[in-house]
Design a protein around this motif. Structure first.
Motif, PDB file in Angstrom:
ATOM      1  N   ARG A  26       0.713  -1.402   0.074  1.00 49.70           N
ATOM      2  CA  ARG A  26       0.089   0.212   0.229  1.00 49.70           C
ATOM      3  C   ARG A  26       0.806   1.178  -0.052  1.00 49.70           C
ATOM      4  O   ARG A  26       0.639   2.030   0.522  1.00 49.70           O
ATOM      5  N   SER A  27       1.642   1.292  -0.533  1.00 51.34           N
ATOM      6  CA  SER A  27       2.759   2.356  -0.323  1.00 51.34           C
ATOM      7  C   SER A  27       3.950   2.142  -1.905  1.00 51.34           C
ATOM      8  O   SER A  27       3.292   1.631  -2.410  1.00 51.34           O
ATOM      9  N   GLY A  28       4.985   2.423  -2.065  1.00 46.48           N
ATOM     10  CA  GLY A  28       5.634   2.291  -3.345  1.00 46.48           C
ATOM     11  C   GLY A  28       7.300   3.116  -3.479  1.00 46.48           C
ATOM     12  O   GLY A  28       6.775   3.698  -2.190  1.00 46.48           O
ATOM     13  N   LEU A  40      11.440  14.840  -8.074  1.00 47.96           N
ATOM     14  CA  LEU A  40      10.447  14.642  -7.036  1.00 47.96           C
ATOM     15  C   LEU A  40      11.362  13.846  -6.186  1.00 47.96           C
ATOM     16  O   LEU A  40      12.269  13.459  -6.580  1.00 47.96           O
ATOM     17  N   ILE A  41      10.791  14.802  -4.942  1.00 55.00           N
ATOM     18  CA  ILE A  41      12.366  14.521  -3.700  1.00 55.00           C
ATOM     19  C   ILE A  41      11.359  13.392  -2.594  1.00 55.00           C
ATOM     20  O   ILE A  41      10.481  13.538  -2.405  1.00 55.00           O
ATOM     21  N   GLY A  42      11.411  12.138  -2.418  1.00 46.75           N
ATOM     22  CA  GLY A  42      11.150  11.429  -0.945  1.00 46.75           C
ATOM     23  C   GLY A  42      12.158  11.341   0.174  1.00 46.75           C
ATOM     24  O   GLY A  42      13.254  10.965   0.113  1.00 46.75           O
ATOM     25  N   ALA A  43      11.154  11.126   1.308  1.00 49.02           N
ATOM     26  CA  ALA A  43      12.064  11.038   2.530  1.00 49.02           C
ATOM     27  C   ALA A  43      10.511   9.512   2.951  1.00 49.02           C
ATOM     28  O   ALA A  43       9.733   9.832   3.447  1.00 49.02           O
ATOM     29  N   GLY A  44      11.164   9.006   4.484  1.00 54.00           N
ATOM     30  CA  GLY A  44      10.562   7.909   4.851  1.00 54.00           C
ATOM     31  C   GLY A  44      11.431   7.355   5.460  1.00 54.00           C
ATOM     32  O   GLY A  44      12.318   8.217   5.990  1.00 54.00           O
ATOM     33  N   ILE A  45      10.693   6.400   6.606  1.00 57.73           N
ATOM     34  CA  ILE A  45      10.877   6.226   7.929  1.00 57.73           C
ATOM     35  C   ILE A  45       9.883   4.929   8.398  1.00 57.73           C
ATOM     36  O   ILE A  45       8.765   4.412   7.780  1.00 57.73           O
ATOM     37  N   GLN A  46      11.063   4.130   8.861  1.00 61.56           N
ATOM     38  CA  GLN A  46      10.609   2.936   9.355  1.00 61.56           C
ATOM     39  C   GLN A  46      10.733   2.468  10.542  1.00 61.56           C
ATOM     40  O   GLN A  46      11.681   1.853  11.244  1.00 61.56           O
ATOM     41  N   PRO A  67       4.153  -7.940   7.921  1.00 63.48           N
ATOM     42  CA  PRO A  67       2.291  -6.723   7.342  1.00 63.48           C
ATOM     43  C   PRO A  67       2.593  -5.790   8.568  1.00 63.48           C
ATOM     44  O   PRO A  67       2.332  -4.636   8.069  1.00 63.48           O
ATOM     45  N   ARG A  68       3.438  -5.956  10.021  1.00 68.65           N
ATOM     46  CA  ARG A  68       3.745  -5.021  10.442  1.00 68.65           C
ATOM     47  C   ARG A  68       4.799  -3.982  10.229  1.00 68.65           C
ATOM     48  O   ARG A  68       4.993  -2.740  10.985  1.00 68.65           O
ATOM     49  N   LEU A  69       6.297  -4.983   9.169  1.00 65.90           N
ATOM     50  CA  LEU A  69       6.662  -3.644   8.751  1.00 65.90           C
ATOM     51  C   LEU A  69       5.908  -3.271   8.050  1.00 65.90           C
ATOM     52  O   LEU A  69       5.841  -1.147   7.968  1.00 65.90           O
ATOM     53  N   ILE A  70       4.938  -2.868   7.398  1.00 66.02           N
ATOM     54  CA  ILE A  70       4.225  -2.282   5.962  1.00 66.02           C
ATOM     55  C   ILE A  70       4.048  -1.345   6.886  1.00 66.02           C
ATOM     56  O   ILE A  70       3.608  -0.641   7.014  1.00 66.02           O
ATOM     57  N   ALA A  71       2.563  -1.377   7.722  1.00 65.50           N
ATOM     58  CA  ALA A  71       2.168  -1.233   8.474  1.00 65.50           C
ATOM     59  C   ALA A  71       2.889   0.500   9.618  1.00 65.50           C
ATOM     60  O   ALA A  71       2.583   1.485   9.408  1.00 65.50           O
ATOM     61  N   ASN A  72       4.740   0.243   9.721  1.00 67.08           N
ATOM     62  CA  ASN A  72       5.678   0.763  10.765  1.00 67.08           C
ATOM     63  C   ASN A  72       6.306   1.814   9.682  1.00 67.08           C
ATOM     64  O   ASN A  72       6.791   2.873  10.112  1.00 67.08           O
ATOM     65  N   THR A  73       5.885   1.764   8.121  1.00 64.54           N
ATOM     66  CA  THR A  73       6.568   2.576   7.435  1.00 64.54           C
ATOM     67  C   THR A  73       5.865   3.785   6.801  1.00 64.54           C
ATOM     68  O   THR A  73       4.454   3.117   6.767  1.00 64.54           O
ATOM     69  N   THR A  74       6.550   4.821   6.360  1.00 61.69           N
ATOM     70  CA  THR A  74       5.342   6.008   6.100  1.00 61.69           C
ATOM     71  C   THR A  74       6.613   6.671   5.428  1.00 61.69           C
ATOM     72  O   THR A  74       7.802   7.197   5.692  1.00 61.69           O
ATOM     73  N   VAL A  75       6.492   6.861   3.804  1.00 63.46           N
ATOM     74  CA  VAL A  75       7.140   8.126   2.687  1.00 63.46           C
ATOM     75  C   VAL A  75       6.193   8.765   2.539  1.00 63.46           C
ATOM     76  O   VAL A  75       5.069   8.911   2.997  1.00 63.46           O
TER      77      VAL A  75
END
Length: 288
Positions: free
Chosen positions: A119-121, A276-282, A150-158
């Motif tokens: 549910r991300s990219g 495009l510039i991206g930043a994220g955290i997990q 699934p827990r990794l996915i839920a804890n990842t935001t970009v």
């Protein structure tokens, strides 16, 4: 160490550099980029920089990998002795890749396939893929890894800052008047993913420097003191700004364990345009 013969499969929207994918033995499905009757495999036959140059004259279309490509990659994994596959894929809210891989994996002989919709990219998918690769290399069990992903996915935001509204308007994601007004005012939208994996605008700032500051701050704001974490940054044919974003995020979240850096893929770039510039955290739980 891979005693359970587990393969990891993702797609080009994970933005994992080829050398890093090779290092961790990650299989990658290329999505398709089309300009008129010309069709290219994302990251194989065409680069993001080439896509951006052509976008000035023609807006590309994107599509999921062919069934033949998916089945061929499954066959390659089986031939190499793998028995299980962790398929960690681009958001189903933007692509049919996840559903296609899941469906074809269910009936493929000789392989047990577990498909996961991030549910991300871009950075969001890439961070999860690389952590899954670490789990495999550590010798964790198949059932344990399938429960952790699934827990990794839920804890990842970009988050991503878009340099121009032109391509979002051309793709029908915003109106023409909004795009013209935003361009005149130097408005730079910050976008992210909804819980369903669709793109959403979460903030608007004026000017490039402020947008890079804001996108890294939004990612840093997701950090929780005392928790282990990974961070990530990426750029779409803007290496200098990408380096600025990377430096800022490292300063804002100095307690990170790993920093993943990528280049935004052709598919996402086709919708957002260049620069495009991206930043994220997990965030990582104690058992990860």
């Amino acid at each position: 160490m891979n005693p359970q013969k587990i393969a990891i499969l993702t797609d080009t929207c994970a933005d994992i550099p080829a050398e890093l994918a090779a290092q961790h033995q990650i299989f990658t499905l290329p999505l398709t980029i089309s300009f008129g009757e010309e069709h290219f495999r994302d990251g194989v036959d065409i680069t993001p920089a080439q896509v951006y140059r052509r976008m000035a004259e023609e807006l590309p279309k994107t599509s999921l990998p062919s069934g033949e490509t998916i089945l061929g990659l499954f066959a390659q994994m089986r031939e190499q002795g793998y028995e299980k596959v962790l398929a960690i894929l681009f958001s189903s809210g933007l692509s049919g890749t996840y559903q296609a891989v899941k469906l074809m994996g269910e009936g493929f002989p000789g392989l047990e396939v577990a498909a996961f919709d991030t549910r991300s990219g871009s950075l969001g998918t890439g961070l999860t893929v690389l952590e899954a690769a670490r789990f495999v290399e550590e010798g964790r069990t198949w059932n344990e890894i399938c429960a952790l992903i699934p827990r990794l996915i839920a804890n990842t935001t970009v988050f991503f800052c878009v340099d121009t509204l032109e391509y979002l308007q051309k793709g029908g994601r915003i109106g023409k008047i909004t795009a013209i007004a935003g361009t005149m005012l130097q408005i730079k939208p910050i976008i992210s993913f909804t819980p369903a994996g669709e793109l959403i605008s979460v903030a608007k700032v004026r000017g490039r420097a402020q947008s890079i500051e804001r996108v890294t701050q939004l990612a840093a704001d997701c950090y929780q003191a005392g928790r282990r974490c990974n961070i990530a940054t990426a750029h779409g044919d803007a290496p200098e700004d990408g380096a600025k974003a990377a430096k800022l995020l490292r300063q804002k979240v100095p307690a990170y364990q790993r920093h993943f850096e990528g280049i935004v893929d052709c598919t996402l770039g086709s919708h957002t345009g260049p620069h495009l510039i991206g930043a994220g955290i997990q965030l990582l739980d104690d058992d990860m």
